[in-house]
Design an enzyme around this catalytic site. Structure first.
Site, mmCIF file in Angstrom:
data_model
loop_
_atom_site.group_PDB
_atom_site.id
_atom_site.type_symbol
_atom_site.label_atom_id
_atom_site.label_comp_id
_atom_site.label_asym_id
_atom_site.label_seq_id
_atom_site.Cartn_x
_atom_site.Cartn_y
_atom_site.Cartn_z
ATOM 1 N N GLU A 1 -5.507 -12.498 8.742
ATOM 2 C CA GLU A 1 -4.888 -12.713 7.487
ATOM 3 C C GLU A 1 -4.350 -14.178 7.327
ATOM 4 O O GLU A 1 -4.115 -14.733 6.328
ATOM 5 C CB GLU A 1 -3.992 -11.600 7.161
ATOM 6 N N ARG B 1 -9.255 -9.513 -2.174
ATOM 7 C CA ARG B 1 -9.767 -8.917 -0.976
ATOM 8 C C ARG B 1 -10.340 -7.403 -1.555
ATOM 9 O O ARG B 1 -9.726 -6.660 -2.100
ATOM 10 C CB ARG B 1 -9.172 -8.940 0.223
ATOM 11 N N HIS C 1 0.856 -6.886 -1.439
ATOM 12 C CA HIS C 1 0.203 -6.070 -0.309
ATOM 13 C C HIS C 1 -0.518 -6.990 0.932
ATOM 14 O O HIS C 1 -0.384 -6.644 1.857
ATOM 15 C CB HIS C 1 -0.919 -5.112 -0.994
ATOM 16 N N SER D 1 -2.398 5.851 -0.678
ATOM 17 C CA SER D 1 -3.713 5.263 -0.733
ATOM 18 C C SER D 1 -4.262 5.474 -2.146
ATOM 19 O O SER D 1 -3.899 6.089 -2.756
ATOM 20 C CB SER D 1 -4.774 6.572 0.053
ATOM 21 N N LEU E 1 -4.882 -7.011 14.754
ATOM 22 C CA LEU E 1 -6.295 -6.853 15.149
ATOM 23 C C LEU E 1 -6.921 -8.298 15.604
ATOM 24 O O LEU E 1 -7.587 -8.373 16.608
ATOM 25 C CB LEU E 1 -7.021 -6.498 13.893
ATOM 26 N N HIS F 1 -1.146 -4.338 -4.706
ATOM 27 C CA HIS F 1 -1.706 -2.987 -4.822
ATOM 28 C C HIS F 1 -1.226 -2.075 -5.749
ATOM 29 O O HIS F 1 0.141 -1.998 -5.883
ATOM 30 C CB HIS F 1 -1.488 -2.421 -3.082
ATOM 31 N N ARG G 1 -8.122 -2.958 -8.505
ATOM 32 C CA ARG G 1 -6.565 -3.004 -8.207
ATOM 33 C C ARG G 1 -5.765 -4.010 -9.018
ATOM 34 O O ARG G 1 -4.932 -3.504 -9.489
ATOM 35 C CB ARG G 1 -6.359 -3.600 -6.745
#
Lengths: 638, 258, 233
Positions: free
Chosen positions: A426, A436, A402, A285, A44, A267, A331
């Site tokens: 990142e 995060r 993660h 998820s 991204l 995660h 998390r």
């Protein structure tokens, strides 16, 4: 000693970016094409930056190691992207997103950067919608939102379970348009092996063409690294197999400060390891925790099938320990609790590293259809991988590395301590502090690429002479020779052990000693072990094939060689940080309830590590963090 | 489990290549297909032999890197599943498994099971985008998209660009890929201004890469790990026909104007 | 215009459009053939099928005389057939070019034999058409007392030979298969398919192929079984 000037503009936090945009120098439109920029990585951040810079008129060269820029690992993000649009009229605002992000990062991020991120979040959604990203819609045609990762407002935008892929395809399409316009030259199947500095400024890179094996130098007026995170230091992580630390670590060795390397995010809900053959971990998820109940048997080493374990024999440990948040604790808390149970011998499944995530109650309460509608896709994915159907027996989950909050240190302009070397997404350390928030990684990558870097890089370029350095400069020869020698050295070892066996060994050490829970003794042990593994690697690794064609074994070995050095830096950072914050949990520093205990007095700073040459210990530099707008609190999920 | 592998080995693009047989005696049904090849590769590496080259990255079925024809089917026998998500429990003990690269002129073999799929990128570069300058976008909710259109666009947009459609098509056609990309943008209001030009440019690019023509077998749809429907091909054809008529009309107008 | 034909999609649309014309012809031909079952017209003393043949030859005669309209139709059909054929040959070349090296092992999930044999089937049909024209239109290959205009008797004498009946039945099977995929493919290529319509279109294609195949086959079968004969009654 590094000169750590964060260049944060003066004035109130909500006016800083506006002010800075005005104060930055501009490059004359007619001169833009005289400047060239290298962008490494096409996730991204990289794709959006390359596209935006090309569109502005700079000559851009863009590199990725994948066979297509569309495959960068941003593609795998499932959940969504945050933005302070307040479409739901539920009290969200730029200020609230800013506040949540700083707080979620456990007060280890820079206020000014985070505010800018929150401010730009709204533009990202506009940009992506205009590009044709198929965001989920309501029947009215308006964009739909959901609440994600325990926030109290619905500010997450999503496109089914493929938000990352859709946003990346948007950035990739913008990039493709620039490639067609010839403003961007794209080099897929090309891996960065080192950066090149001339007179202290970053002026180019040396790459290896993965198909031909050829080394080549590229020069530019500025270099942008958008090369992602380093969670693969653990070997098993949710990162793609190719994700690596090479670009950022090479830059570190050339003088860029590395910020907070120990800040990694684990995660809580990934599918557990099924055996030694395991090559990566698959994320499920986090939304599953909304309806699933987490438990382990009360009896140690209970190998019975879950259906034979009665209610009384089950320990719903999160519900018991955290009565008000229960299974929805953040998390890191959920992850640590799972590891604690498994380490104590209560884990389930093959290898005993897993806990149950049980939907039986939710199915009873809501009906099978509702659960199928909510989680059908995830259940299918789980069944595909494990061969077990979560409707019939509880899922097994286990935490997995993660995301890495740490990265190269950058100032407000996203420039590292090496002038001309910018780091975005990142790969930099900037916005997430020690932890995060869910759905914020995509936001940061795109904010950096579309809206921050295109401005700030101009400010740098306006101050340098375009095209001053070409690849015929002696520095390029030097770096090419170094890189070539390294490749040849790897090929010449011809040892007995495979690359993966070393990576697994390193991963186990990192996971045990520098994973979810860390302590001084363990970290010191790791600092002893890593050099031994590294030494054996350089004597006994088997890298077959040649350097003259596609050689995936060589690619892996080169990346692992950097991980083997970087791992040490990570442990060193974790050992130095005598506090627990966010994803960094030092067992010595916890509240009586087992909560992370920050030490704001001594550790309210960014640790920036400086390479001092081979064989010498890196030097710690500190960028103090000041909080003028956010009130520091200790979190509690009781 | 025991299996007998027949894997296509080819040193580089100019090598002739051929099948090599490997016997694996200790395969766990819980391994993914790629993990099984990992194990084979570690065995080969330990013997100093070159491992089997294959594309892979995310290993969770979304990056589209993995690409192999397993027992005559792109991505293997399980529907809606990429090779990285295919597990060995889908095979029988003692089974013979044939593994080949994608076969298409537009996808030349680079090494072993790795092919060059740059042709797909070039199709996108020809027009697979909406031209919008960074920072110039209007407020997102000022463009309303009816939910059915958004859902349908999302169906098309879920293409992961793996190339299984080309591999599975008896003609080596890239129509499903191109159709998914064209339709994704054609279904959204944002995509309308460039719609007619886009379909022309992308189809021309597709042909330039020498993909085969579509003869509506439907194999692509069966092989697609994301279940993209060939109805999008019909939509592409419709748009192409429409855009050609528009072009002819515009051409006529130009002649009249002169 | 030529740009359109240059692309594979344009070519496919040409194949589909000419396919529509040829399909409509085949449908009409089949319906016309069924006149064979309508027997003898006592009033005119001729078979209904012969009258139909007469009609085809004389249609539009008020304006342009006999045979003109028929020849216009014939020319259009011939052009469509040629275009259909030439385009297909070009596409066939592009198909083969697109995959120079095939698979050692190949499984099909849904590509029917009908779909995979379109080209071969089409070639066989082409041979059949030539034969059929020489057999029952010009009579060159009839050999059993072909008489210009006596359509019914020509048909009955022709199909009294089991080998020819068998040949025609095989040809009709091939035609049926060609249409089974061709008609569906036509819908798809002309962009008529949508997820909602898909089932309907596939059913139409299947039904059309079966009806046309059986419709054509009915005449030779009826003759061979004696149901149709030269009786006038």
């Amino acid at each position: 000693m590094l000169q750590l000037d964060a260049k944060i503009p003066s004035g109130p936090v909500d006016k800083k970016w506006q002010k800075h945009k005005f104060e930055m120098k501009l490059v004359n439109p007619a001169n833009k094409r005289k400047y060239s920029v290298i962008v490494v990585g096409t996730g991204l951040a990289g794709a959006s930056a390359a596209a935006s810079l090309g569109e502005l008129g700079y000559r851009v060269k863009c590199f990725c190691f994948q066979d297509s820029p569309r495959r960068a690992h941003s593609i795998a993000a499932q959940g969504g992207i945050n933005a302070a649009k307040n479409y739901q009229n539920d009290g969200d605002s730029i200020w609230r997103l800013f506040y949540d992000t700083v707080k979620g990062g456990d007060y280890r991020a820079r206020e000014a950067n985070v505010y800018r991120l929150a401010e730009l979040s709204v533009n990202i959604i506009d940009q992506c919608a205009a590009q044709g990203v198929p965001f989920a819609r309501e029947y009215s045609g308006h964009i739909s939102n959901r609440s994600f990762g325990g926030t109290q407002v619905s500010r997450t935008f999503y496109a089914r379970g493929q938000t990352g892929q859709q946003l990346l395809l948007g950035a990739y399409s913008a990039l493709s348009r620039q490639i067609d316009d010839k403003t961007v030259e794209m080099y897929p199947n090309t891996e960065l092996l080192d950066v090149v500095l001339v007179d202290g400024h970053c002026k180019g890179i040396v790459v290896r063409h993965l198909i031909s094996g050829k080394l080549e130098s590229f020069s530019a007026d500025a270099v942008v690294l958008a090369t992602g995170g380093y969670a693969n230091v653990f070997y098993l992580s949710t990162n793609a197999k190719g994700c690596n630390v090479t670009a950022t670590y090479r830059a570190y060795k050339k003088g860029a400060g590395f910020g907070n390397p120990c800040f990694t995010q684990i995660h809580p809900t990934s599918i557990p390891v099924s055996g030694d053959h395991q090559s990566k971990l698959t994320l499920m998820s986090e939304g599953l925790r909304n309806d699933g109940r987490i438990w382990v048997p009360r009896q140690k080493g209970d190998k019975r099938h879950p259906s034979q374990i009665s209610e009384a024999e089950r320990l719903y440990y999160l519900e018991e320990r955290y009565p008000s948040f229960g299974n929805l604790v953040p998390r890191d808390v959920a992850s640590r609790a799972a590891k604690e149970r498994c380490d104590a011998g209560f884990g389930v499944g093959p290898g005993g590293y897993g806990v149950y995530l049980d939907f039986a109650d939710a199915i009873k309460r809501l009906g099978r259809d509702v659960i199928d509608e909510r989680y059908g896709n995830l259940f299918e994915m789980y069944e595909r991988i494990t061969g077990e159907n979560p409707f019939d027996e509880p899922m097994r989950i286990y935490p997995a590395p993660h995301y890495t909050m740490g990265g190269l240190w950058v100032d407000y302009n996203l420039m590292s301590t090496i002038p001309g070397l910018f780091v975005i997404g990142e790969a930099n350390f900037s916005d997430h502090g020690a932890n995060r928030l869910g759905a914020s990684a995509l936001m940061q990558g795109l904010a950096d690429g579309y809206f921050v870097l295109p401005y700030t890089i101009g400010d740098y370029l306006a101050r340098v002479k375009p095209g001053a350095v070409k690849t015929d400069h002696a520095e390029f020869r030097g770096v090419e020779n170094e890189v070539g020698a390294r490749t040849n050295k790897l090929l010449a070892i011809k040892g007995k052990r495979t690359v993966d066996s070393f990576h697994r060994e390193l991963g186990r050490v990192m996971w045990d000693k520098c994973g979810m829970g860390r302590n001084a003794a363990g970290l010191k042990e790791a600092l002893q072990k890593i050099p031994t593994i590294r030494e054996e690697f350089w004597q006994n690794v088997s890298v077959v094939g040649s350097g003259e064609d596609r050689n995936q074994c060589l690619e892996k070995a080169g990346r692992l060689a950097d991980f083997l050095e970087f791992a040490e830096l990570m442990c060193r950072d974790a050992l130095m940080r005598e506090e627990s914050c966010g994803g960094h949990f030092r067992e010595e520093h916890q509240t009586p309830e087992g909560e992370a205990l920050r030490n704001d007095k001594d550790f309210s700073f960014t640790a920036v590590w400086e390479h001092k040459g081979p064989g010498r210990e890196p030097e710690l530099n500190r960028e103090p963090l000041t909080f003028e707008n956010v009130h520091l609190t200790q979190r509690s999920y009781k | 489990m025991k299996i007998k592998l027949h894997i296509w080995r080819q040193k580089n693009s100019s090598d002739k290549g051929g099948f090599v047989r490997y016997e694996m005696n200790d395969v766990s049904p819980d391994m993914s297909f790629l993990e099984m090849i990992d194990v084979l590769n570690e065995q080969l590496e330990a013997k100093g032999e070159e491992p089997v080259g294959f594309e892979h990255d995310c290993r969770e079925g979304i990056c589209g890197a993995c690409s192999m024809v397993i027992n005559g089917r792109a991505h293997g026998p399980q529907a809606l599943t990429t090779a990285c998500q295919l597990h060995m429990r889908k095979f029988k003990d003692g089974e013979d498994i044939w593994v080949e690269p994608w076969r298409a002129r537009a996808f030349p073999v680079v090494k072993d099971l790795i092919v060059d799929r740059g042709a797909f990128d070039r199709i996108i570069q020809a027009g697979g985008y909406i031209s919008v300058r960074s920072g110039s976008a209007p407020e997102a909710n000022s463009i309303l998209v009816p939910k059915p259109a958004a859902d349908s666009a999302m169906d098309a947009a879920s293409c992961i660009g793996c190339g299984a459609c080309v591999a599975a098509c008896p003609n080596g056609s890239a129509m499903l890929f191109t159709a998914a990309k064209v339709s994704h943008l054609a279904l959204l209001p944002q995509g309308q201004p460039e719609r007619m030009l886009r379909v022309q440019k992308m189809i021309e690019a597709m042909d330039r890469e020498m993909f085969g023509p579509c003869t509506n077998y439907g194999e692509c749809q069966e092989a697609c790990p994301k279940g993209i429907s060939i109805s999008f091909i019909s939509m592409l054809n419709r748009d192409y026909l429409k855009s050609s008529l528009v072009q002819i009309k515009k051409g006529a107008e130009k002649v009249q104007a002169q | 215009m030529f740009g359109f034909y240059k692309t594979t999609v344009g070519k496919k649309i040409v194949v589909a459009s000419t396919g529509v014309v040829l399909f409509l012809f085949v449908l009409g031909h089949m319906a016309g053939n069924l006149k064979a079952f309508m027997g003898f017209n006592a009033a005119s003393g001729r078979y209904k099928l012969d009258e139909y043949g007469e009609f085809l030859r004389t249609m539009g005669h008020e304006v342009m005389g006999n045979y003109t309209a028929l020849w216009i139709v014939r020319v259009v059909l011939l052009l469509c057939l040629l275009l259909h054929l030439i385009t297909i040959v070009q596409l066939q070349y592009q198909k083969q070019r697109a995959r120079p090296i095939g698979y050692a092992k190949r499984e099909y999930d849904c590509a029917t034999y009908a779909a995979r044999s379109m080209f071969l089937g089409g070639l066989l049909l082409l041979i059949f058409i030539v034969y059929h024209l020489l057999h029952l239109t010009t009579g060159t290959l009839h050999f059993r007392g072909f008489e210009e205009g006596a359509v019914y008797s020509n048909v009955v004498t022709a199909f009294n030979q089991p080998l020819i009946v068998a040949g025609y039945l095989v040809a009709m099977l091939i035609l049926s298969m060609h249409l089974f995929h061709g008609v569906w493919s036509m819908f798809q290529t002309l962009g008529l398919d949508t997820p909602q319509r898909n089932k309907l279109l596939r059913t139409i294609a299947a039904a059309a192929s079966v009806i046309i195949g059986l419709g054509f086959a009915s005449v030779p079968i009826a003759v061979a079984s004696g149901f149709l004969n030269l009786g006038q009654g």
